[in-house]
Design a protein around this motif. Structure first.
Motif, PDB file in Angstrom:
ATOM      1  N   UNK A  66       0.820  -1.208   0.000  1.00  0.00           N
ATOM      2  CA  UNK A  66       0.000   0.000   0.000  1.00  0.00           C
ATOM      3  C   UNK A  66       0.856   1.261   0.000  1.00  0.00           C
ATOM      4  N   UNK A  67       2.012   1.217   0.667  1.00  0.00           N
ATOM      5  CA  UNK A  67       2.920   2.378   0.647  1.00  0.00           C
ATOM      6  C   UNK A  67       3.457   2.613  -0.760  1.00  0.00           C
ATOM      7  N   UNK A  68       3.738   1.540  -1.494  1.00  0.00           N
ATOM      8  CA  UNK A  68       4.185   1.696  -2.874  1.00  0.00           C
ATOM      9  C   UNK A  68       3.093   2.263  -3.765  1.00  0.00           C
ATOM     10  N   UNK A  69       1.844   2.037  -3.393  1.00  0.00           N
ATOM     11  CA  UNK A  69       0.727   2.581  -4.160  1.00  0.00           C
ATOM     12  C   UNK A  69       0.341   3.986  -3.708  1.00  0.00           C
ATOM     13  N   UNK A  70       1.032   4.507  -2.693  1.00  0.00           N
ATOM     14  CA  UNK A  70       0.773   5.865  -2.231  1.00  0.00           C
ATOM     15  C   UNK A  70      -0.324   5.980  -1.202  1.00  0.00           C
ATOM     16  N   UNK A  71      -0.659   4.874  -0.545  1.00  0.00           N
ATOM     17  CA  UNK A  71      -1.713   4.889   0.470  1.00  0.00           C
ATOM     18  C   UNK A  71      -1.089   5.220   1.825  1.00  0.00           C
ATOM     19  N   UNK A  72      -1.751   6.071   2.576  1.00  0.00           N
ATOM     20  CA  UNK A  72      -1.272   6.474   3.897  1.00  0.00           C
ATOM     21  C   UNK A  72      -1.314   5.257   4.833  1.00  0.00           C
ATOM     22  N   UNK A  73      -0.343   5.099   5.740  1.00  0.00           N
ATOM     23  CA  UNK A  73      -0.252   3.880   6.560  1.00  0.00           C
ATOM     24  C   UNK A  73      -1.451   3.568   7.449  1.00  0.00           C
ATOM     25  N   UNK A  74      -2.224   4.563   7.885  1.00  0.00           N
ATOM     26  CA  UNK A  74      -3.333   4.266   8.788  1.00  0.00           C
ATOM     27  C   UNK A  74      -4.640   3.926   8.056  1.00  0.00           C
ATOM     28  N   UNK A  75      -4.631   3.907   6.742  1.00  0.00           N
ATOM     29  CA  UNK A  75      -5.851   3.623   5.985  1.00  0.00           C
ATOM     30  C   UNK A  75      -6.376   2.203   6.211  1.00  0.00           C
ATOM     31  N   UNK A  76      -5.526   1.170   6.292  1.00  0.00           N
ATOM     32  CA  UNK A  76      -6.082  -0.171   6.566  1.00  0.00           C
ATOM     33  C   UNK A  76      -6.835  -0.249   7.890  1.00  0.00           C
ATOM     34  N   UNK A  77      -6.361   0.429   8.923  1.00  0.00           N
ATOM     35  CA  UNK A  77      -7.089   0.391  10.188  1.00  0.00           C
ATOM     36  C   UNK A  77      -8.418   1.141  10.072  1.00  0.00           C
ATOM     37  N   UNK A  78      -8.459   2.219   9.304  1.00  0.00           N
ATOM     38  CA  UNK A  78      -9.734   2.906   9.070  1.00  0.00           C
ATOM     39  C   UNK A  78     -10.698   2.032   8.274  1.00  0.00           C
ATOM     40  N   UNK A  79     -10.162   1.275   7.332  1.00  0.00           N
ATOM     41  CA  UNK A  79     -10.988   0.368   6.537  1.00  0.00           C
ATOM     42  C   UNK A  79     -11.602  -0.710   7.427  1.00  0.00           C
ATOM     43  N   UNK A  80     -10.807  -1.279   8.318  1.00  0.00           N
ATOM     44  CA  UNK A  80     -11.322  -2.306   9.226  1.00  0.00           C
ATOM     45  C   UNK A  80     -12.300  -1.707  10.231  1.00  0.00           C
ATOM     46  N   UNK A  81     -12.062  -0.477  10.665  1.00  0.00           N
ATOM     47  CA  UNK A  81     -13.014   0.196  11.555  1.00  0.00           C
ATOM     48  C   UNK A  81     -14.337   0.444  10.831  1.00  0.00           C
ATOM     49  N   UNK A  82     -14.274   0.784   9.549  1.00  0.00           N
ATOM     50  CA  UNK A  82     -15.484   0.987   8.762  1.00  0.00           C
ATOM     51  C   UNK A  82     -16.273  -0.312   8.632  1.00  0.00           C
ATOM     52  N   UNK A  83     -15.581  -1.416   8.403  1.00  0.00           N
ATOM     53  CA  UNK A  83     -16.250  -2.716   8.306  1.00  0.00           C
ATOM     54  C   UNK A  83     -16.948  -3.048   9.617  1.00  0.00           C
ATOM     55  N   UNK A  84     -16.252  -2.852  10.747  1.00  0.00           N
ATOM     56  CA  UNK A  84     -16.848  -3.142  12.050  1.00  0.00           C
ATOM     57  C   UNK A  84     -18.019  -2.206  12.345  1.00  0.00           C
ATOM     58  N   UNK A  85     -17.909  -0.955  11.944  1.00  0.00           N
ATOM     59  CA  UNK A  85     -18.991  -0.001  12.157  1.00  0.00           C
ATOM     60  C   UNK A  85     -20.228  -0.390  11.358  1.00  0.00           C
ATOM     61  N   UNK A  86     -20.051  -0.764  10.126  1.00  0.00           N
ATOM     62  CA  UNK A  86     -21.179  -1.194   9.294  1.00  0.00           C
ATOM     63  C   UNK A  86     -21.809  -2.444   9.882  1.00  0.00           C
ATOM     64  N   UNK A  87     -20.994  -3.368  10.360  1.00  0.00           N
ATOM     65  CA  UNK A  87     -21.527  -4.583  10.980  1.00  0.00           C
ATOM     66  C   UNK A  87     -22.322  -4.290  12.235  1.00  0.00           C
ATOM     67  N   UNK A  88     -21.806  -3.412  13.087  1.00  0.00           N
ATOM     68  CA  UNK A  88     -22.518  -3.068  14.311  1.00  0.00           C
ATOM     69  C   UNK A  88     -23.822  -2.328  14.020  1.00  0.00           C
ATOM     70  N   UNK A  89     -23.807  -1.458  13.019  1.00  0.00           N
ATOM     71  CA  UNK A  89     -25.046  -0.760  12.639  1.00  0.00           C
ATOM     72  C   UNK A  89     -26.062  -1.747  12.087  1.00  0.00           C
ATOM     73  N   UNK A  90     -25.598  -2.697  11.285  1.00  0.00           N
ATOM     74  CA  UNK A  90     -26.511  -3.708  10.731  1.00  0.00           C
ATOM     75  C   UNK A  90     -27.133  -4.548  11.844  1.00  0.00           C
ATOM     76  N   UNK A  91     -26.349  -4.915  12.834  1.00  0.00           N
ATOM     77  CA  UNK A  91     -26.889  -5.683  13.955  1.00  0.00           C
ATOM     78  C   UNK A  91     -27.865  -4.847  14.764  1.00  0.00           C
ATOM     79  N   UNK A  92     -27.522  -3.582  15.008  1.00  0.00           N
ATOM     80  CA  UNK A  92     -28.400  -2.710  15.791  1.00  0.00           C
ATOM     81  C   UNK A  92     -29.731  -2.471  15.073  1.00  0.00           C
ATOM     82  N   UNK A  93     -29.688  -2.313  13.760  1.00  0.00           N
ATOM     83  CA  UNK A  93     -30.918  -2.084  12.996  1.00  0.00           C
ATOM     84  C   UNK A  93     -31.764  -3.349  12.948  1.00  0.00           C
ATOM     85  N   UNK A  94     -31.117  -4.507  12.805  1.00  0.00           N
ATOM     86  CA  UNK A  94     -31.883  -5.750  12.714  1.00  0.00           C
ATOM     87  C   UNK A  94     -32.515  -6.116  14.061  1.00  0.00           C
TER      88      UNK A  94
END
Length: 96
Positions: A66-94
């Motif tokens: 990802x660094x070779x592609x120009x992606x900032x180092x903390x982006x993978x953790x934000x991506x995983x946080x987004x996945x967990x957030x979407x999952x928690x919202x889906x559970x809360x709504x259901x």
């Protein structure tokens, strides 16, 4: 990364649900649906999901690619946080 993020979130959510229900000996009746975890627990699941996702990405040396592609180092953790957030919202709504 998406599949691994979902697996990490599902495992953390199951552990948090286990702790909130079985760990405190609060067993719901069989005919009552099991509600989701409390808000504070959901925030911990999101934070731990981001941290474990970052560790998994580092273990697989994806941060170098990802660094070779120009992606900032903390982006993978934000991506995983987004996945967990979407999952928690889906559970809360259901549950609601």
């Amino acid at each position: 990364m998406l599949r691994r993020g979902v697996v990490v979130w599902a495992g953390l959510h199951a552990a948090a649900l286990f702790y909130s229900r079985i760990g405190r000996q609060v067993l719901p009746a069989p005919d009552i649906p099991i509600p989701g975890i409390p808000l504070f627990g959901a925030l911990w699941v999101i934070a731990l999901g981001a941290g474990l996702g970052e560790l998994d990405s580092r273990r697989r040396n994806e941060h170098l690619l990802l660094a070779n592609l120009g992606v900032v180092p903390f982006v993978p953790s934000l991506f995983h946080a987004l996945i967990a957030t979407i999952g928690e919202i889906a559970v809360a709504v259901s549950v609601a």
